[in-house]
Write an enzyme that holds these catalytic residues in place. Structure first.
Site, PDB file in Angstrom:
ATOM      1  N   GLY A  26       1.228 -13.581   7.518  1.00 26.75           N
ATOM      2  CA  GLY A  26       0.647 -12.745   6.460  1.00 26.75           C
ATOM      3  C   GLY A  26       1.400 -12.947   5.165  1.00 26.75           C
ATOM      4  O   GLY A  26       1.815 -14.064   4.846  1.00 26.75           O
ATOM      5  N   SER A  27       1.596 -11.851   4.444  1.00 29.46           N
ATOM      6  CA  SER A  27       2.256 -11.896   3.142  1.00 29.46           C
ATOM      7  C   SER A  27       3.622 -12.586   3.233  1.00 29.46           C
ATOM      8  O   SER A  27       3.857 -13.612   2.593  1.00 29.46           O
ATOM      9  CB  SER A  27       2.407 -10.463   2.615  1.00 29.46           C
ATOM     10  OG  SER A  27       3.166 -10.446   1.438  1.00 29.46           O
ATOM     11  N   GLN A  28       4.518 -12.073   4.058  1.00 26.99           N
ATOM     12  CA  GLN A  28       5.852 -12.674   4.189  1.00 26.99           C
ATOM     13  C   GLN A  28       5.812 -13.955   5.020  1.00 26.99           C
ATOM     14  O   GLN A  28       6.460 -14.945   4.691  1.00 26.99           O
ATOM     15  CB  GLN A  28       6.832 -11.686   4.843  1.00 26.99           C
ATOM     16  CG  GLN A  28       7.215 -10.517   3.950  1.00 26.99           C
ATOM     17  CD  GLN A  28       8.016 -10.946   2.731  1.00 26.99           C
ATOM     18  OE1 GLN A  28       8.838 -11.850   2.793  1.00 26.99           O
ATOM     19  NE2 GLN A  28       7.757 -10.310   1.604  1.00 26.99           N
ATOM     20  N   GLN A  86       5.118  -4.528  15.987  1.00 26.35           N
ATOM     21  CA  GLN A  86       6.230  -5.363  16.440  1.00 26.35           C
ATOM     22  C   GLN A  86       6.720  -5.029  17.839  1.00 26.35           C
ATOM     23  O   GLN A  86       6.981  -5.928  18.640  1.00 26.35           O
ATOM     24  CB  GLN A  86       7.396  -5.285  15.441  1.00 26.35           C
ATOM     25  CG  GLN A  86       7.072  -5.982  14.128  1.00 26.35           C
ATOM     26  CD  GLN A  86       8.223  -5.956  13.139  1.00 26.35           C
ATOM     27  OE1 GLN A  86       9.319  -5.500  13.469  1.00 26.35           O
ATOM     28  NE2 GLN A  86       7.982  -6.437  11.921  1.00 26.35           N
ATOM     29  N   HIS A 108      12.582  -6.185   7.888  1.00 23.41           N
ATOM     30  CA  HIS A 108      12.655  -4.733   7.702  1.00 23.41           C
ATOM     31  C   HIS A 108      13.281  -4.164   8.978  1.00 23.41           C
ATOM     32  O   HIS A 108      13.015  -4.663  10.074  1.00 23.41           O
ATOM     33  CB  HIS A 108      11.260  -4.164   7.454  1.00 23.41           C
ATOM     34  CG  HIS A 108      11.209  -2.663   7.309  1.00 23.41           C
ATOM     35  ND1 HIS A 108      12.153  -1.947   6.595  1.00 23.41           N
ATOM     36  CD2 HIS A 108      10.320  -1.748   7.773  1.00 23.41           C
ATOM     37  CE1 HIS A 108      11.839  -0.656   6.645  1.00 23.41           C
ATOM     38  NE2 HIS A 108      10.735  -0.509   7.356  1.00 23.41           N
ATOM     39  N   ASP A 191      14.469   2.361   2.358  1.00 25.94           N
ATOM     40  CA  ASP A 191      13.105   1.864   2.196  1.00 25.94           C
ATOM     41  C   ASP A 191      12.098   2.989   2.450  1.00 25.94           C
ATOM     42  O   ASP A 191      11.175   3.204   1.659  1.00 25.94           O
ATOM     43  CB  ASP A 191      12.866   0.700   3.165  1.00 25.94           C
ATOM     44  CG  ASP A 191      11.538   0.011   2.939  1.00 25.94           C
ATOM     45  OD1 ASP A 191      11.456  -0.792   2.000  1.00 25.94           O
ATOM     46  OD2 ASP A 191      10.590   0.283   3.693  1.00 25.94           O
ATOM     47  N   GLU A 195       9.678   4.817  -0.505  1.00 26.26           N
ATOM     48  CA  GLU A 195       8.210   4.850  -0.495  1.00 26.26           C
ATOM     49  C   GLU A 195       7.670   6.270  -0.349  1.00 26.26           C
ATOM     50  O   GLU A 195       6.624   6.589  -0.895  1.00 26.26           O
ATOM     51  CB  GLU A 195       7.627   3.876   0.553  1.00 26.26           C
ATOM     52  CG  GLU A 195       7.942   4.192   1.987  1.00 26.26           C
ATOM     53  CD  GLU A 195       7.803   2.979   2.918  1.00 26.26           C
ATOM     54  OE1 GLU A 195       7.817   1.842   2.433  1.00 26.26           O
ATOM     55  OE2 GLU A 195       7.682   3.195   4.141  1.00 26.26           O
ATOM     56  N   GLU A 227      -4.968   9.473 -19.237  1.00 26.35           N
ATOM     57  CA  GLU A 227      -3.640  10.002 -19.530  1.00 26.35           C
ATOM     58  C   GLU A 227      -2.701   9.961 -18.332  1.00 26.35           C
ATOM     59  O   GLU A 227      -1.522   9.643 -18.468  1.00 26.35           O
ATOM     60  CB  GLU A 227      -3.751  11.456 -20.029  1.00 26.35           C
ATOM     61  CG  GLU A 227      -4.169  11.576 -21.475  1.00 26.35           C
ATOM     62  CD  GLU A 227      -3.314  10.738 -22.423  1.00 26.35           C
ATOM     63  OE1 GLU A 227      -2.093  10.633 -22.197  1.00 26.35           O
ATOM     64  OE2 GLU A 227      -3.880  10.169 -23.364  1.00 26.35           O
ATOM     65  N   SER A 252       7.144   7.155 -28.783  1.00 28.31           N
ATOM     66  CA  SER A 252       7.405   7.941 -29.994  1.00 28.31           C
ATOM     67  C   SER A 252       8.525   8.943 -29.744  1.00 28.31           C
ATOM     68  O   SER A 252       8.825   9.285 -28.594  1.00 28.31           O
ATOM     69  CB  SER A 252       6.135   8.686 -30.405  1.00 28.31           C
ATOM     70  OG  SER A 252       5.862   9.698 -29.444  1.00 28.31           O
TER      71      SER A 252
END
Ligand code: NAD
Ligand code: MG
Length: 330
Positions: A26-28, A86, A108, A191, A195, A227, A252
């Site tokens: 996947g992502s990792q 896992q 992780h 972690d 989150e 906003e 500002s």
């Protein structure tokens, strides 16, 4: 000062002749597999038979094998499947393939720290956790840089666990940027706290509370959305690049004065006390137990709460407003 490691501290030879199994693509997973392979390591990607990712991994030139075979043929086993999967995948496909002197790596610490995975004593257990999403880990590596990462050793059977972790992080590109030494306990607890209290939980509720306050007072929801949600990115980008003081220099004086005088009334002593209670639930394992049991109950409560959350007026309105913003890739 925390201990940091860089390229000069890592010796890729520490993994010479050792095959690396990347479990999950996947992502990792895709970033680790491709970076390590480009760095000259022998990599095999471990996936389920039916995995939709298998073709992508093969097309990228990687060797793919079922999880149990990938484990059995490798020395380093990096577990990069979703954290809530896992433990069962470890029990079913990984544990029986572990041999003396192997190393089990994570990105992780949840499953080790909270005892969902109990590795045998005859292997190393370590963590190399990039502080960025996988696509960034891949892209920055290809550009010659690296994404910083955390490194931790939980169990050092061979006496070389740290060296092996450093060599892995070197192959990933992380030592180009810097590796910060931590523990499984510290990484896991911070972690989860981050989150829950700040990044996801704290921010979502802050946005909703601001939006609801304006709408309840009779202001147009569209204006409240801009906003309280839309403009958050501008401010976070400033904080990310310049720190809190740097952000205040760039808004500002009226905004800065309102920030300093009113902010502590929103995040007040009561909120800080609640943050401590949330941290306590993490440290005692209360949260982990709740989440593990929730998964065993097929996420009965989670599924319901998700529906309620998605039905908030801010969400319906947001879809409409974002479709007007051509620059957002939906
Ligand atoms: P992901 O959801 O992107 O990928 C998981 C992959 O695992 C899937 O693509 C699939 O290939 C595979 N998979 C899923 N279920 C499986 C099963 N039952 N058996 C075999 N393979 C299966 O996950 P991710 O975000 O890459 O996270 C992986 C690990 O990295 C986690 O421990 C996570 O905490 C950690 N991590 C993630 C990030 C991040 O930014 N995504 C950053 C640091 C650490
Ligand atoms: Mg995280």
């Amino acid at each position: 000062m925390a201990k940091m490691y860089y390229d000069k501290d890592a010796n890729p030879e520490a993994l010479k002749g050792q095959r690396i199994a990347i479990i999950g693509y996947g992502s990792q997973g895709h970033a680790h597999a491709l970076n390590l392979s480009d760095s000259g390591f022998e990599v095999v990607v471990g996936l389920r038979e039916s995995s939709p990712s298998a073709d992508r991994a093969r097309e990228a030139g990687l060797t793919v094998a079922p999880v149990d075979e990938a484990t059995a043929m490798s020395d380093i086993i990096m577990v990069l499947i979703p954290d809530d999967q896992q433990a069962s995948v470890y029990r079913e496909y990984i544990s029986s393939g572990l041999e003396q002197g192997n190393a089990l790596f994570f990105a992780h610490g949840f499953n080790i720290h909270y005892n969902q995975i109990r590795p045998p004593e005859f292997i190393d257990v370590a963590m190399v956790a990039p502080k960025g999403p996988g696509p960034m880990v891949r892209q920055v590596y290809q550009e010659g840089g690296g994404v910083p990462a955390l490194i931790a050793v939980e169990q050092d059977f061979t006496g070389k666990a740290l060296e092996r972790g450093l060599a892995y992080a070197h192959g990933l590109g992380a030592t180009r940027a810097g590796l910060l030494e931590t523990t499984f306990k510290e990484e896991t607890e911070t972690d989860l706290f981050g989150e829950q209290a700040v990044l996801c939980g704290g921010t979502s509720e802050l946005i909703k509370a601001g939006f609801d306050t304006l709408v309840d007072a009779g202001y147009q929801p569209e204006v409240a959305y801009f906003e309280c949600l839309h403009e958050l990115k501008l401010i976070v980008d400033l904080i990310h690049s310049h720190g809190i003081s740097g952000m205040r220099e760039r808004v500002s004086d009226t905004a800065e004065y309102g920030d300093i005088t009113r902010g502590p009334r929103v995040i007040n002593a009561e909120v800080r006390e609640e943050m401590k209670r949330i941290l306590d639930e993490i440290q005692t394992g209360k949260f982990a137990t709740e989440w593990v049991l929730e998964n065993q109950a097929n996420r009965a409560s989670f599924a319901t709460m998700r529906k309620v959350e998605a039905a908030h007026p801010l969400e319906e309105l947001g879809k409409k407003l974002r479709s007007m913003m051509s620059w957002l890739n939906q």
